[in-house]
Scaffold this active site. Structure first.
Site, PDB file in Angstrom:
ATOM      1  N   SER A  37       0.900  -1.146   0.096  1.00  0.00           N
ATOM      2  CA  SER A  37       0.183   0.036   0.008  1.00  0.00           C
ATOM      3  C   SER A  37       0.755   1.212   0.135  1.00  0.00           C
ATOM      4  O   SER A  37       1.506   1.484   0.810  1.00  0.00           O
ATOM      5  CB  SER A  37      -0.834  -0.005   1.364  1.00  0.00           C
ATOM      6  OG  SER A  37      -1.669  -0.972   1.477  1.00  0.00           O
ATOM      7  N   HIS A  68      -3.392   0.248  -4.264  1.00  0.00           N
ATOM      8  CA  HIS A  68      -2.928  -0.922  -4.865  1.00  0.00           C
ATOM      9  C   HIS A  68      -3.329  -0.805  -6.294  1.00  0.00           C
ATOM     10  O   HIS A  68      -4.697  -0.884  -6.898  1.00  0.00           O
ATOM     11  CB  HIS A  68      -3.504  -2.198  -4.297  1.00  0.00           C
ATOM     12  CG  HIS A  68      -3.032  -2.488  -2.808  1.00  0.00           C
ATOM     13  ND1 HIS A  68      -1.992  -3.416  -2.844  1.00  0.00           N
ATOM     14  CD2 HIS A  68      -3.464  -2.144  -1.648  1.00  0.00           C
ATOM     15  CE1 HIS A  68      -1.878  -3.517  -1.485  1.00  0.00           C
ATOM     16  NE2 HIS A  68      -2.683  -2.717  -1.038  1.00  0.00           N
ATOM     17  N   HIS A  90      -5.832  -9.620  -1.183  1.00  0.00           N
ATOM     18  CA  HIS A  90      -5.476  -9.932   0.316  1.00  0.00           C
ATOM     19  C   HIS A  90      -6.754 -10.832   0.523  1.00  0.00           C
ATOM     20  O   HIS A  90      -7.828 -10.892  -0.274  1.00  0.00           O
ATOM     21  CB  HIS A  90      -5.953  -8.508   1.210  1.00  0.00           C
ATOM     22  CG  HIS A  90      -4.920  -7.500   0.777  1.00  0.00           C
ATOM     23  ND1 HIS A  90      -4.772  -6.645  -0.164  1.00  0.00           N
ATOM     24  CD2 HIS A  90      -3.665  -6.996   1.595  1.00  0.00           C
ATOM     25  CE1 HIS A  90      -3.998  -5.606  -0.405  1.00  0.00           C
ATOM     26  NE2 HIS A  90      -3.295  -6.107   0.805  1.00  0.00           N
ATOM     27  N   TYR A  92      -8.372 -10.555   3.321  1.00  0.00           N
ATOM     28  CA  TYR A  92      -9.663 -10.126   3.803  1.00  0.00           C
ATOM     29  C   TYR A  92     -10.629  -9.568   2.709  1.00  0.00           C
ATOM     30  O   TYR A  92     -11.645  -9.404   2.763  1.00  0.00           O
ATOM     31  CB  TYR A  92      -9.351  -8.716   4.552  1.00  0.00           C
ATOM     32  CG  TYR A  92      -8.583  -7.777   4.115  1.00  0.00           C
ATOM     33  CD1 TYR A  92      -9.220  -7.052   2.972  1.00  0.00           C
ATOM     34  CD2 TYR A  92      -7.277  -7.451   4.142  1.00  0.00           C
ATOM     35  CE1 TYR A  92      -8.576  -5.845   2.503  1.00  0.00           C
ATOM     36  CE2 TYR A  92      -6.603  -6.421   3.321  1.00  0.00           C
ATOM     37  CZ  TYR A  92      -7.269  -5.650   2.603  1.00  0.00           C
ATOM     38  OH  TYR A  92      -6.467  -4.535   1.945  1.00  0.00           O
ATOM     39  N   GLU A  93     -10.163  -9.179   1.383  1.00  0.00           N
ATOM     40  CA  GLU A  93     -10.848  -9.196   0.254  1.00  0.00           C
ATOM     41  C   GLU A  93     -12.012 -10.247  -0.049  1.00  0.00           C
ATOM     42  O   GLU A  93     -12.836  -9.833  -0.781  1.00  0.00           O
ATOM     43  CB  GLU A  93     -10.355  -8.440  -0.873  1.00  0.00           C
ATOM     44  CG  GLU A  93      -9.508  -7.546  -0.752  1.00  0.00           C
ATOM     45  CD  GLU A  93      -8.367  -7.136  -2.006  1.00  0.00           C
ATOM     46  OE1 GLU A  93      -9.125  -6.541  -2.927  1.00  0.00           O
ATOM     47  OE2 GLU A  93      -7.277  -7.666  -1.773  1.00  0.00           O
ATOM     48  N   ALA A 120       3.098  -2.351   4.173  1.00  0.00           N
ATOM     49  CA  ALA A 120       2.599  -1.336   5.183  1.00  0.00           C
ATOM     50  C   ALA A 120       2.132  -2.023   6.268  1.00  0.00           C
ATOM     51  O   ALA A 120       1.354  -3.116   6.321  1.00  0.00           O
ATOM     52  CB  ALA A 120       1.492  -0.264   4.693  1.00  0.00           C
ATOM     53  N   MET A 218      -1.743  -7.004   6.885  1.00  0.00           N
ATOM     54  CA  MET A 218      -2.573  -8.110   6.369  1.00  0.00           C
ATOM     55  C   MET A 218      -2.055  -8.635   5.290  1.00  0.00           C
ATOM     56  O   MET A 218      -3.281  -9.035   4.355  1.00  0.00           O
ATOM     57  CB  MET A 218      -3.919  -7.205   6.327  1.00  0.00           C
ATOM     58  CG  MET A 218      -4.388  -6.603   7.478  1.00  0.00           C
ATOM     59  SD  MET A 218      -6.000  -5.478   7.080  1.00  0.00           S
ATOM     60  CE  MET A 218      -6.073  -4.398   8.616  1.00  0.00           C
ATOM     61  N   SER A 219      -0.946  -8.967   5.036  1.00  0.00           N
ATOM     62  CA  SER A 219      -0.311  -9.105   3.671  1.00  0.00           C
ATOM     63  C   SER A 219       0.842 -10.204   4.131  1.00  0.00           C
ATOM     64  O   SER A 219       1.046 -10.595   4.926  1.00  0.00           O
ATOM     65  CB  SER A 219      -0.332  -8.148   2.741  1.00  0.00           C
ATOM     66  OG  SER A 219       0.986  -7.411   3.295  1.00  0.00           O
ATOM     67  N   ASN A 242       2.140   3.587  10.975  1.00  0.00           N
ATOM     68  CA  ASN A 242       1.343   3.851  12.034  1.00  0.00           C
ATOM     69  C   ASN A 242       1.777   3.101  13.293  1.00  0.00           C
ATOM     70  O   ASN A 242       2.353   2.085  13.333  1.00  0.00           O
ATOM     71  CB  ASN A 242       0.014   3.741  12.024  1.00  0.00           C
ATOM     72  CG  ASN A 242      -0.447   2.458  11.417  1.00  0.00           C
ATOM     73  OD1 ASN A 242      -0.249   1.867  10.586  1.00  0.00           O
ATOM     74  ND2 ASN A 242      -0.905   1.594  12.632  1.00  0.00           N
ATOM     75  N   HIS A 254      -6.699   4.559   7.039  1.00  0.00           N
ATOM     76  CA  HIS A 254      -6.216   3.852   5.799  1.00  0.00           C
ATOM     77  C   HIS A 254      -5.475   5.171   5.354  1.00  0.00           C
ATOM     78  O   HIS A 254      -4.253   5.039   4.485  1.00  0.00           O
ATOM     79  CB  HIS A 254      -7.118   3.259   4.744  1.00  0.00           C
ATOM     80  CG  HIS A 254      -6.424   2.733   3.544  1.00  0.00           C
ATOM     81  ND1 HIS A 254      -5.609   1.758   3.814  1.00  0.00           N
ATOM     82  CD2 HIS A 254      -6.545   2.643   2.321  1.00  0.00           C
ATOM     83  CE1 HIS A 254      -5.162   1.524   2.515  1.00  0.00           C
ATOM     84  NE2 HIS A 254      -5.709   1.953   1.589  1.00  0.00           N
TER      85      HIS A 254
HETATM   86  N1  HPA Z   1      -2.632  -3.002  11.499  1.00  0.00           N
HETATM   87  C1  HPA Z   1      -2.839  -3.966  10.388  1.00  0.00           C
HETATM   88  N2  HPA Z   1      -2.465  -3.934   9.469  1.00  0.00           N
HETATM   89  C2  HPA Z   1      -1.758  -2.594   9.100  1.00  0.00           C
HETATM   90  C3  HPA Z   1      -1.689  -1.674  10.126  1.00  0.00           C
HETATM   91  C4  HPA Z   1      -2.058  -1.856  11.333  1.00  0.00           C
HETATM   92  O1  HPA Z   1      -1.826  -1.256  12.309  1.00  0.00           O
HETATM   93  N3  HPA Z   1      -1.006  -0.673   9.660  1.00  0.00           N
HETATM   94  C5  HPA Z   1      -0.893  -0.790   8.306  1.00  0.00           C
HETATM   95  N4  HPA Z   1      -1.398  -2.118   7.899  1.00  0.00           N
END
Ligand code: HPA
Length: 288
Positions: A37, A68, A90, A92-93, A120, A218-219, A242, A254
């Site tokens: 991302s 993406h 992903h 989750y999609e 990310a 998540m990847s 973050n 996001h």
């Molecule tokens: N958690 C999960 N996935 C993420 C995060 C997070 O804080 N930041 C970027 N992808």
């Protein structure tokens, strides 16, 4: 009609990519890079490029997540033939694991020697700050699924692949060396791969820290497993976009992830500029 096997689907995708890239890369790419991302701009420095939208590659899906793009770029990255995937699938999609790792398998099928996975991630380690980089040393698969579940395809790899060096030590060393030469501070840590799409609760983040995670995302975990299964070595780089939930008074968005990953992308680009030519693995004489 008999449903083609995953192996046949990979062959079809590889042939289509080779047809698109024509004579430009007769030897095929040496390195594959999957861009996470907000990290898509890393491919901008490639020259003599061939861009193939995922929709033109058999068995690839489009992508639906902002940041993406959904295209494959083959090009010359500072002298190294490299294939970039801008956009990933992903779990989750709603994709099946086999779909999530399909692009990884196709890129490995092009004959790359090293796969660089970028992402990310949220910083779980309290020393991490937004826009820091973390070299992935190891992972925790907390996604509740595995891309190798189901009948094993012996053409791809073994039934029970070893993951004791899921992230190649040699690649880690190269990345660390390049970062040091460029005076870019980097962490080394453990990436926990989660299903998402919700960000975590503060209690979950405390649990993941207790389990040994330094960053969450998540990847990456599915792609790492699929590449190891195929015998392709992996290098992993996280951009800490973050502080994970509970570590900052701010709510997670996001938008914040995308903005900070753009900052991290500049550092990642400089490291990869130096590292990619050194990640080309030259097998020993007489080797396979
Ligand atoms: N958690 C999960 N996935 C993420 C995060 C997070 O804080 N930041 C970027 N992808």
């Amino acid at each position: 009609m008999i449903e083609p096997t995953i192996y046949q689907k990979i062959r079809e995708a590889v042939e289509a990519i080779q047809k698109h890239s024509g004579d430009r890369f007769p030897q095929g790419p040496a390195i594959g890079v999957i861009l996470g991302s907000g990290l898509g701009s890393i491919a901008d420095e490639a020259t003599d490029t061939v861009t193939i939208p995922y929709t033109d590659i058999p068995h690839f899906h489009g992508t639906s997540v902002e940041g993406h793009a959904g295209k494959m770029i083959l090009g010359n990255f500072h002298g190294t033939p490299t294939v970039f995937l801008q956009g990933r699938f992903h779990l989750y999609e709603g994709y099946r694991m086999a779909d999530v790792v399909f692009p990884t398998r196709a890129v490995c099928g092009l004959g790359i020697q090293t796969l660089v996975l970028t992402n990310a991630a949220g910083g779980v380690n309290t020393r991490y700050r937004p826009a820091d980089l973390m070299l992935i040393e190891d992972h925790l698969n907390l996604m509740g699924d595995n891309p190798l579940k189901g009948p094993n395809l012996a053409q791809l790899g073994p039934r029970f692949p070893d993951l004791s060096e899921a992230y190649s030590h040699e690649c880690l060393h190269v990345l660390e060396q390049c970062a040091e030469e460029l005076r870019i501070p980097v962490h080394r840590g453990v990436y926990a791969g989660l299903l998402g799409p919700t960000y975590e609760t503060p209690a979950e983040i405390r649990m993941y820290r207790a389990l040994g995670a330094d960053a969450v995302g998540m990847s990456t975990v599915p792609e790492t497993i699929a590449a190891n299964h195929l015998g392709v070595r992996v290098a992993g780089l996280s951009c800490i976009t973050n502080l994970a939930a509970g570590l900052s008074p701010q709510k997670l968005t996001h938008q914040e992830v995308i903005e900070n990953s753009r900052l991290g992308a500049e550092k990642m680009k400089r490291i990869l500029r130096a590292a990619i030519p050194r990640l080309v693995h030259r097998p020993a004489e007489g080797g396979p």
